[in-house]
Design a protein around this motif. Sequence first.
Motif, mmCIF file in Angstrom:
data_model
loop_
_atom_site.group_PDB
_atom_site.id
_atom_site.type_symbol
_atom_site.label_atom_id
_atom_site.label_comp_id
_atom_site.label_asym_id
_atom_site.label_seq_id
_atom_site.Cartn_x
_atom_site.Cartn_y
_atom_site.Cartn_z
ATOM 1 N N PHE A 40 2.146 -7.766 -4.816
ATOM 2 C CA PHE A 40 2.396 -7.606 -6.192
ATOM 3 C C PHE A 40 1.100 -8.397 -7.203
ATOM 4 O O PHE A 40 0.578 -9.065 -6.675
ATOM 5 C CB PHE A 40 3.584 -8.145 -6.402
ATOM 6 C CG PHE A 40 3.812 -9.000 -6.409
ATOM 7 C CD1 PHE A 40 4.484 -10.203 -7.777
ATOM 8 C CD2 PHE A 40 4.088 -9.998 -5.954
ATOM 9 C CE1 PHE A 40 4.283 -11.107 -8.053
ATOM 10 C CE2 PHE A 40 4.724 -11.192 -5.861
ATOM 11 C CZ PHE A 40 4.858 -11.856 -7.085
ATOM 12 N N GLU A 41 1.233 -8.038 -7.885
ATOM 13 C CA GLU A 41 -0.037 -8.405 -9.194
ATOM 14 C C GLU A 41 1.033 -8.000 -10.482
ATOM 15 O O GLU A 41 1.557 -7.555 -10.918
ATOM 16 C CB GLU A 41 -0.614 -7.555 -9.404
ATOM 17 C CG GLU A 41 -2.240 -7.992 -8.490
ATOM 18 C CD GLU A 41 -2.506 -9.219 -8.644
ATOM 19 O OE1 GLU A 41 -2.415 -10.030 -9.189
ATOM 20 O OE2 GLU A 41 -2.491 -9.357 -7.111
ATOM 21 N N GLY A 42 1.042 -9.500 -10.942
ATOM 22 C CA GLY A 42 1.920 -9.681 -12.321
ATOM 23 C C GLY A 42 0.573 -10.361 -13.639
ATOM 24 O O GLY A 42 -0.345 -10.896 -13.325
ATOM 25 N N GLU A 43 0.405 -9.578 -14.427
ATOM 26 C CA GLU A 43 -0.363 -8.607 -16.078
ATOM 27 C C GLU A 43 -0.289 -9.217 -16.591
ATOM 28 O O GLU A 43 1.174 -8.758 -16.906
ATOM 29 C CB GLU A 43 -1.479 -8.029 -15.510
ATOM 30 C CG GLU A 43 -1.834 -8.433 -13.688
ATOM 31 C CD GLU A 43 -2.631 -6.566 -13.433
ATOM 32 O OE1 GLU A 43 -3.594 -5.999 -13.948
ATOM 33 O OE2 GLU A 43 -1.872 -5.966 -12.254
ATOM 34 N N ARG A 44 -0.515 -8.801 -18.249
ATOM 35 C CA ARG A 44 -1.142 -9.100 -19.264
ATOM 36 C C ARG A 44 -1.216 -8.292 -19.603
ATOM 37 O O ARG A 44 -2.707 -8.459 -19.483
ATOM 38 C CB ARG A 44 -0.315 -10.197 -19.863
ATOM 39 C CG ARG A 44 1.154 -11.111 -20.114
ATOM 40 C CD ARG A 44 1.048 -12.683 -20.445
ATOM 41 N NE ARG A 44 1.757 -13.669 -20.268
ATOM 42 C CZ ARG A 44 3.651 -13.079 -20.606
ATOM 43 N NH1 ARG A 44 3.871 -12.740 -22.278
ATOM 44 N NH2 ARG A 44 4.387 -13.599 -20.844
ATOM 45 N N LEU A 60 -4.506 -7.257 -5.278
ATOM 46 C CA LEU A 60 -4.108 -6.595 -4.616
ATOM 47 C C LEU A 60 -4.339 -6.123 -3.527
ATOM 48 O O LEU A 60 -4.136 -5.899 -2.618
ATOM 49 C CB LEU A 60 -3.060 -5.828 -5.713
ATOM 50 C CG LEU A 60 -1.703 -4.659 -5.130
ATOM 51 C CD1 LEU A 60 -0.822 -5.384 -5.129
ATOM 52 C CD2 LEU A 60 -1.916 -3.573 -5.963
ATOM 53 N N LEU A 61 -5.701 -5.392 -3.435
ATOM 54 C CA LEU A 61 -6.308 -4.166 -2.359
ATOM 55 C C LEU A 61 -6.311 -5.878 -1.376
ATOM 56 O O LEU A 61 -5.720 -5.838 -0.341
ATOM 57 C CB LEU A 61 -6.979 -4.030 -3.136
ATOM 58 C CG LEU A 61 -7.412 -2.621 -3.288
ATOM 59 C CD1 LEU A 61 -8.310 -2.477 -3.212
ATOM 60 C CD2 LEU A 61 -5.949 -1.844 -2.852
ATOM 61 N N ARG A 97 3.176 -4.827 -14.152
ATOM 62 C CA ARG A 97 3.470 -5.521 -12.593
ATOM 63 C C ARG A 97 3.119 -4.051 -12.014
ATOM 64 O O ARG A 97 3.908 -3.206 -12.035
ATOM 65 C CB ARG A 97 5.311 -5.476 -12.969
ATOM 66 C CG ARG A 97 6.130 -6.057 -11.330
ATOM 67 C CD ARG A 97 5.021 -6.683 -10.923
ATOM 68 N NE ARG A 97 5.030 -8.380 -10.883
ATOM 69 C CZ ARG A 97 6.387 -9.108 -10.373
ATOM 70 N NH1 ARG A 97 7.266 -8.769 -9.938
ATOM 71 N NH2 ARG A 97 6.576 -10.669 -11.118
ATOM 72 N N VAL A 98 2.483 -4.486 -11.040
ATOM 73 C CA VAL A 98 2.008 -4.004 -10.118
ATOM 74 C C VAL A 98 2.323 -3.788 -8.343
ATOM 75 O O VAL A 98 2.721 -5.612 -8.185
ATOM 76 C CB VAL A 98 0.162 -3.821 -9.545
ATOM 77 C CG1 VAL A 98 -0.097 -2.234 -8.831
ATOM 78 C CG2 VAL A 98 -0.045 -3.538 -11.397
ATOM 79 N N ILE A 99 2.933 -2.818 -7.869
ATOM 80 C CA ILE A 99 3.860 -3.414 -6.473
ATOM 81 C C ILE A 99 3.685 -2.885 -5.682
ATOM 82 O O ILE A 99 3.607 -1.346 -5.916
ATOM 83 C CB ILE A 99 5.341 -3.907 -6.601
ATOM 84 C CG1 ILE A 99 5.999 -4.494 -5.354
ATOM 85 C CG2 ILE A 99 6.658 -2.818 -7.174
ATOM 86 C CD1 ILE A 99 7.261 -5.075 -5.506
ATOM 87 N N ALA A 100 3.120 -2.932 -4.796
ATOM 88 C CA ALA A 100 2.638 -2.179 -3.055
ATOM 89 C C ALA A 100 3.621 -2.468 -2.253
ATOM 90 O O ALA A 100 4.025 -4.139 -1.787
ATOM 91 C CB ALA A 100 1.626 -2.354 -2.895
ATOM 92 N N ALA A 120 3.898 1.547 -6.649
ATOM 93 C CA ALA A 120 4.903 1.325 -8.312
ATOM 94 C C ALA A 120 3.804 0.532 -9.570
ATOM 95 O O ALA A 120 3.223 -0.941 -9.465
ATOM 96 C CB ALA A 120 6.071 1.341 -7.933
ATOM 97 N N VAL A 121 3.860 0.974 -11.214
ATOM 98 C CA VAL A 121 3.658 0.183 -12.056
ATOM 99 C C VAL A 121 5.103 0.134 -13.007
ATOM 100 O O VAL A 121 5.162 1.014 -13.561
ATOM 101 C CB VAL A 121 2.165 0.463 -12.467
ATOM 102 C CG1 VAL A 121 1.721 -0.355 -13.624
ATOM 103 C CG2 VAL A 121 1.112 0.542 -11.041
ATOM 104 N N ALA A 122 4.958 -0.941 -13.738
ATOM 105 C CA ALA A 122 5.609 -0.895 -14.407
ATOM 106 C C ALA A 122 5.425 -1.817 -15.484
ATOM 107 O O ALA A 122 4.849 -3.131 -15.088
ATOM 108 C CB ALA A 122 7.100 -1.184 -13.876
#
Length: 289
Positions: A40-44, A60-61, A97-100, A120-122
Amino acid sequence: MAGSYDDRDGKIWLDGKLVEWRSAKVHILTHALHYASSVFEGERAYNGKIFKSVEHSERLLKSGDLLDMPIPYTVEEIEKAKYQALEANGLKDAYVRVIAWRGEGEDMGVASARNPVRMAVACWEWGAYYGDAKFQGAKLDVAKWKRPSPETIPTAAKAAGLYMICTMSKHAAEAKGCSDALFYDYRGYVAEATGANVFFVKDGEVHTPIPDAILNGITRQTVIQMLKDKGITVNERHIMPEELASFEQCWLTGTAAEITPVGQIGEHTFEVGDITRDVAESYEALVRA
């Protein structure tokens, strides 16, 4: 936005399309739920722009590749998904939040090559990660667990499985009235907090652990370059626990944490000094530029 994270209004980008927030679900036999096959990635986002967005998508990749879990999207497609999610929720200042993960499929043992990789992206509004500690100085416990050797797990990946001891250590820290916990690594060197990198100041110079057994955070890299541009010496090195008593200032860096001063680690105390304040102010200006 408030309340339980599964019961909110809004949209989540899931496998190529926007779905209702409450409908973004996975099956109980999703591989990631059983075997932590997830990155996952956490971003602002600030003023509608996601800070260092492309770097996060690239990482992420990379994380997926390190877990032998090729993510079926390009950087450009991930970027588009993130901004679609922001727009669909009407957000400009938000956490993204991007999660694979390995989904449900023909495999339900350790091996999962036949199961699809999903994404997914939330996004949601999220204030200071450490609350008032962002301004007053966080108090950190020292975790009983240690960050593992890169020979035992891919420490360069931002992978869900690496956070198990983080959750346990943060729970233990909060039970003691602390905001977070500091890890040492498998060799006994100072490593990082549960979700943030750590920096120290001594005699006008900055010291931070080498990321050879921890995640080389994107915010960490940004702050190091910022300090160098200011003419401040940055020493990336192994730091022993006994050195903590000699440092004057300390702060944490991370996408969620941003720049959070630290006032105490165990028995050691630090001032929220000029360098810490200057870095925090400069970072805030940079992300909103």
